[in-house]
Design a protein around this motif. Structure first.
Motif, PDB file in Angstrom:
ATOM      1  N   SER A   1      -0.761   2.926 -11.001  1.00 26.94           N
ATOM      2  CA  SER A   1      -1.678   2.748 -10.111  1.00 26.94           C
ATOM      3  C   SER A   1      -1.697   1.264  -9.990  1.00 26.94           C
ATOM      4  O   SER A   1      -1.087   0.345 -10.863  1.00 26.94           O
ATOM      5  CB  SER A   1      -3.205   3.205 -10.978  1.00 26.94           C
ATOM      6  N   ALA A   2      -2.677   0.796  -9.149  1.00 30.00           N
ATOM      7  CA  ALA A   2      -2.549  -0.739  -8.738  1.00 30.00           C
ATOM      8  C   ALA A   2      -2.988  -1.784  -9.722  1.00 30.00           C
ATOM      9  O   ALA A   2      -2.706  -2.686  -9.879  1.00 30.00           O
ATOM     10  CB  ALA A   2      -3.178  -0.742  -7.330  1.00 30.00           C
ATOM     11  N   ASP A   3      -3.952  -1.164 -10.627  1.00 33.36           N
ATOM     12  CA  ASP A   3      -4.563  -1.918 -11.472  1.00 33.36           C
ATOM     13  C   ASP A   3      -4.097  -2.076 -12.916  1.00 33.36           C
ATOM     14  O   ASP A   3      -4.457  -2.834 -13.927  1.00 33.36           O
ATOM     15  CB  ASP A   3      -6.240  -1.554 -11.507  1.00 33.36           C
TER      16      ASP A   3
ATOM     17  N   ARG B   1       4.280   3.745  -8.224  1.00 39.39           N
ATOM     18  CA  ARG B   1       3.837   3.030  -6.916  1.00 39.39           C
ATOM     19  C   ARG B   1       4.771   2.269  -6.415  1.00 39.39           C
ATOM     20  O   ARG B   1       4.500   1.951  -4.957  1.00 39.39           O
ATOM     21  CB  ARG B   1       2.532   2.328  -7.508  1.00 39.39           C
TER      22      ARG B   1
ATOM     23  N   ARG C   1       1.052  -1.133   0.037  1.00 38.81           N
ATOM     24  CA  ARG C   1       0.002   0.162   0.018  1.00 38.81           C
ATOM     25  C   ARG C   1       0.843   1.203  -0.032  1.00 38.81           C
ATOM     26  O   ARG C   1       2.210   1.115   0.229  1.00 38.81           O
ATOM     27  CB  ARG C   1      -1.027   0.049   1.174  1.00 38.81           C
TER      28      ARG C   1
ATOM     29  N   ARG D   1       2.672 -10.587  -0.478  1.00 36.33           N
ATOM     30  CA  ARG D   1       1.514 -10.188  -1.022  1.00 36.33           C
ATOM     31  C   ARG D   1       0.338 -11.576  -1.190  1.00 36.33           C
ATOM     32  O   ARG D   1      -0.359 -11.607  -2.116  1.00 36.33           O
ATOM     33  CB  ARG D   1       1.520  -9.387  -2.332  1.00 36.33           C
TER      34      ARG D   1
END
Length: 377
Positions: A235-237, A361, A11, A156
């Motif tokens: 971004s995470a996606d 990120r 995160r 993760r």
């Protein structure tokens, strides 16, 4: 509770959030090189940066076997005695963690909280990876080469051995070696004893430690450390772009003497010799610039002669056969008052170190220019 539920997810830090307990625990296990260590052409093993993803495994050189298999004509197994009997190479290589500089980003990715010290240069002795692959005979259907270490853990939510993959051309043409010595001595436990991969020019995550197998496969490797972990994303996606070679960076040895807490420096007015190192995994360093007024004015430093990567180490991207850092120096005429020192590096491929690197990120390849606050008395 499942492994996935028990494992901590990646995160970004909340606005104003300080270093977490998990990050502090990682920082206590892993360490950077004190910047005064830049004085050494070759970093003593105890000063060289260390990042251990999981645990340092219990290993024994006497019964260690390296398996080479998969899409090869002849699967092979090597003990240390067999490897040492082969043609050996010694290469001088600067390794840098891909996350170096992560802790200075905003927002901060929650992970190993590196500042700028996750680097070191060593002389690695071993056998060319290309020689091992030629002995095994890479088949025409081969696509990637997978390197598996003995360290095992969860990241993760994914239980795994630490693995990284290269394309067949990268594996053969990179000058990578399977090393058993660091600076003329057996590898220390934290640096991969008894065997590790050393991949010149690439960030350190590719140089798999405690190497126990090399597997040639007929498809692109989609293991966690290639396909998920080491990717540039905003971004995470998004799938992201692979982290590979080291971006240009220069670091100064902080001059004078420090304040204990802030590391602010104190020097006397007059001529102050500044010294540092610069490196790039893409191409040789061709210029370093120094500023003593926070980047308002820049002055070209004097570069020492480049040091080659070693005997027959091979060429990497854009013909770079020099994977060790390069020394630079500049004489600063210091006047009383507060000053901010900063440096930036340029390589022969046209890449240059930015004053502020772009955010991502994972906090990877953050080669933002170093800043040192100095009080001249």
């Amino acid at each position: 509770m499942t492994i996935e539920q028990f494992s901590v997810r990646g995160r970004l830090a909340d606005t104003g959030e300080g270093i977490t307990g998990d990050e502090l625990q990682l920082a206590a296990r892993n360490h950077g090189m004190p910047l005064e260590g830049l004085r050494y052409d070759v970093t003593p093993p105890g000063l060289h940066y260390v990042l251990v993803h999981y645990d340092i495994p219990a290993t024994n050189a006497a019964d260690w076997l390296l398996e080479v298999g998969g899409c090869v004509e002849q699967p092979l197994s090597f003990g240390l005695t067999e490897l040492r009997a082969m043609a050996r190479r010694t290469v001088r290589v600067t390794l840098e963690c891909a996350g170096n500089g992560r802790a200075t980003l905003q927002p901060r990715p929650i992970s190993q909280p590196w500042l700028s010290e996750a680097v070191g240069t060593a002389e690695w002795t071993g056998v060319l990876l290309a020689d091992l692959l030629r002995l095994a005979g890479v088949r025409e259907d081969a696509v990637d080469v997978v390197f598996t270490g003995a360290d095992h853990g969860v990241e993760r939510g994914v239980e795994q051995d630490y693995q990284r993959g290269l394309s067949v051309p990268e594996a053969i043409e990179s000058g990578a070696i399977v090393a058993w010595e660091m600076n003329g001595e057996p590898l220390p436990p934290q640096h991969g004893y008894p065997l590790r991969l050393v991949l010149p020019g690439w960030y350190g995550m590719a140089s798999v430690k405690w190497l126990r197998s090399i597997s040639v496969i007929d498809h692109e490797f989609e293991g966690f450390q290639n396909a998920v972990a080491y990717r540039f994303r905003t971004s995470a996606d998004e799938p992201g772009v692979a982290v590979t070679r080291i971006e240009p960076r220069a670091l100064l040895v902080p001059p004078g003497f420090p304040d204990f807490m802030s590391r602010h420096r104190f020097v006397a007015a007059g001529t102050v010799p500044l010294f540092g190192r610069a490196w790039s995994g893409w191409a040789p360093i061709e210029r370093v610039e120094v500023s003593t007024d926070a980047g308002v004015n820049w002055h070209e430093a004097t570069l020492d002669a480049a040091v080659g990567a070693g005997l027959g180490a091979g060429l990497g991207a854009e013909g770079n056969d020099n994977f060790a850092w390069r020394a630079f120096a500049y004489d600063w005429e210091a006047t009383p008052g507060e000053h901010v020192l900063t440096v930036r590096a340029y390589d022969t491929s046209g890449r240059e170190q930015p004053i502020e690197a772009e955010w991502n990120r994972g906090g990877f390849a953050n080669n933002t220019a170093q800043r040192i606050t100095v009080l001249v008395t």
